[in-house]
Design a protein around this motif. Structure first.
Motif, PDB file in Angstrom:
ATOM      1  N   THR A  45       0.583  -1.239   0.098  1.00  0.00           N
ATOM      2  CA  THR A  45       0.042   0.000  -0.094  1.00  0.00           C
ATOM      3  C   THR A  45       0.789   1.145  -0.058  1.00  0.00           C
ATOM      4  O   THR A  45       1.811   1.204   0.870  1.00  0.00           O
ATOM      5  N   ASP A  46       0.490   2.042  -0.707  1.00  0.00           N
ATOM      6  CA  ASP A  46       1.132   3.536  -0.787  1.00  0.00           C
ATOM      7  C   ASP A  46       0.567   4.344   0.309  1.00  0.00           C
ATOM      8  O   ASP A  46      -0.569   4.896   0.475  1.00  0.00           O
ATOM      9  N   LEU A  47       1.458   4.408   1.312  1.00  0.00           N
ATOM     10  CA  LEU A  47       0.933   5.265   2.463  1.00  0.00           C
ATOM     11  C   LEU A  47       0.625   6.676   2.245  1.00  0.00           C
ATOM     12  O   LEU A  47      -0.246   7.346   3.053  1.00  0.00           O
ATOM     13  N   PRO A  76       5.773   7.661  -3.860  1.00  0.00           N
ATOM     14  CA  PRO A  76       5.231   6.853  -3.094  1.00  0.00           C
ATOM     15  C   PRO A  76       5.956   6.163  -2.099  1.00  0.00           C
ATOM     16  O   PRO A  76       7.099   6.178  -2.179  1.00  0.00           O
ATOM     17  N   VAL A  77       5.230   5.818  -0.981  1.00  0.00           N
ATOM     18  CA  VAL A  77       5.911   5.193  -0.004  1.00  0.00           C
ATOM     19  C   VAL A  77       5.017   4.075   0.386  1.00  0.00           C
ATOM     20  O   VAL A  77       3.952   3.670   0.942  1.00  0.00           O
ATOM     21  N   TYR A  78       5.868   2.586   0.372  1.00  0.00           N
ATOM     22  CA  TYR A  78       5.130   1.506   0.343  1.00  0.00           C
ATOM     23  C   TYR A  78       5.329   0.653   1.549  1.00  0.00           C
ATOM     24  O   TYR A  78       6.504   0.744   2.000  1.00  0.00           O
ATOM     25  N   ALA A 111       5.110  11.050   4.912  1.00  0.00           N
ATOM     26  CA  ALA A 111       5.470   9.505   4.793  1.00  0.00           C
ATOM     27  C   ALA A 111       6.847   9.281   4.424  1.00  0.00           C
ATOM     28  O   ALA A 111       7.292   9.888   3.560  1.00  0.00           O
ATOM     29  N   THR A 112       7.334   8.465   4.910  1.00  0.00           N
ATOM     30  CA  THR A 112       8.922   8.027   4.695  1.00  0.00           C
ATOM     31  C   THR A 112       9.238   6.724   4.420  1.00  0.00           C
ATOM     32  O   THR A 112       8.603   5.696   5.191  1.00  0.00           O
ATOM     33  N   GLN A 113       9.750   6.192   3.319  1.00  0.00           N
ATOM     34  CA  GLN A 113      10.408   4.869   3.068  1.00  0.00           C
ATOM     35  C   GLN A 113      11.593   4.663   3.771  1.00  0.00           C
ATOM     36  O   GLN A 113      12.407   5.619   3.891  1.00  0.00           O
ATOM     37  N   THR A 114      11.751   3.599   4.690  1.00  0.00           N
ATOM     38  CA  THR A 114      12.941   3.200   5.316  1.00  0.00           C
ATOM     39  C   THR A 114      13.379   1.872   4.994  1.00  0.00           C
ATOM     40  O   THR A 114      12.709   1.189   3.947  1.00  0.00           O
TER      41      THR A 114
END
Length: 196
Positions: A45-47, A76-78, A111-114
């Protein structure tokens, strides 16, 4: 004869009944989540997009007020989550900020991708949280200093929904003022998340 409006009395009773029904539903949801029995529909899901939809759901509520809800633009952040459960958690945090801070509160969601997955941060420019209350606010029926109505279940529900997806929820005060809730999720399916 006492002077009262039967319709007003009925509306008050109906509101109390609905509030009680919502509280029972939330308690049931929390109990199932904590027991590991809450069904999850996990999907990538794309937060950021999810947060934008939730912010849009609140647009009519804040229209005409000085409050604002902004989602920071970006890629996008999944994460592998149940989008309906995450939507409920984010909505509870926005509702909390609107109810328990000042009238013109500004809510910002990022939102951040880690490396491990992704985080959602919901911050506000309200008065912040009394540090003495911080450890207890995720517990059931615990509330900060507020005159607003509420069951005291909102933050407990947030934590239960996030942890049921093997995520993590935490609260802190921002150095520049206001509070920030951080929700951390994995990018990968967890056997502990009970997909169905």
């Amino acid at each position: 004869q006492p002077d009262f409006n039967a319709l007003e009395v009925f509306e008050r009773i109906l509101k109390l009944t609905l509030d009680l029904s919502r509280m029972v539903e939330d308690l049931f949801l929390i109990a199932r989540a904590e027991a590991g029995g809450l069904p999850m529909q996990l999907e990538e899901t794309d937060l950021r997009a999810l947060a934008s939809r939730v912010a849009g759901d609140f647009s009519s509520l804040v229209a005409g007020s000085r409050a604002s809800i902004t989602v920071v633009p970006g890629p996008p952040v999944y994460a592998m989550v149940d989008p309906d459960r995450v939507r409920r958690a984010v909505a509870a945090l926005i509702d909390n900020a609107l109810r328990h801070t000042h009238d013109g509160v500004r809510v910002v969601i990022d939102a951040t991708q880690t490396e491990q997955g992704a985080t959602l941060q919901i911050s506000d420019d309200g008065p912040g949280i009394d540090p003495a209350l911080m450890p207890d606010l995720f517990k059931r029926f615990r509330r900060g200093a507020t005159r607003a109505e509420g069951s005291g279940l909102g933050l407990a529900l947030v934590r239960a929904l996030v942890e049921a997806q093997r995520g993590r929820a935490r609260l802190e005060n921002r150095a520049e003022g206001g509070a920030m809730a951080t929700l951390e999720f994995s990018r990968f399916t967890s056997s502990n998340a009970h997909p169905h």
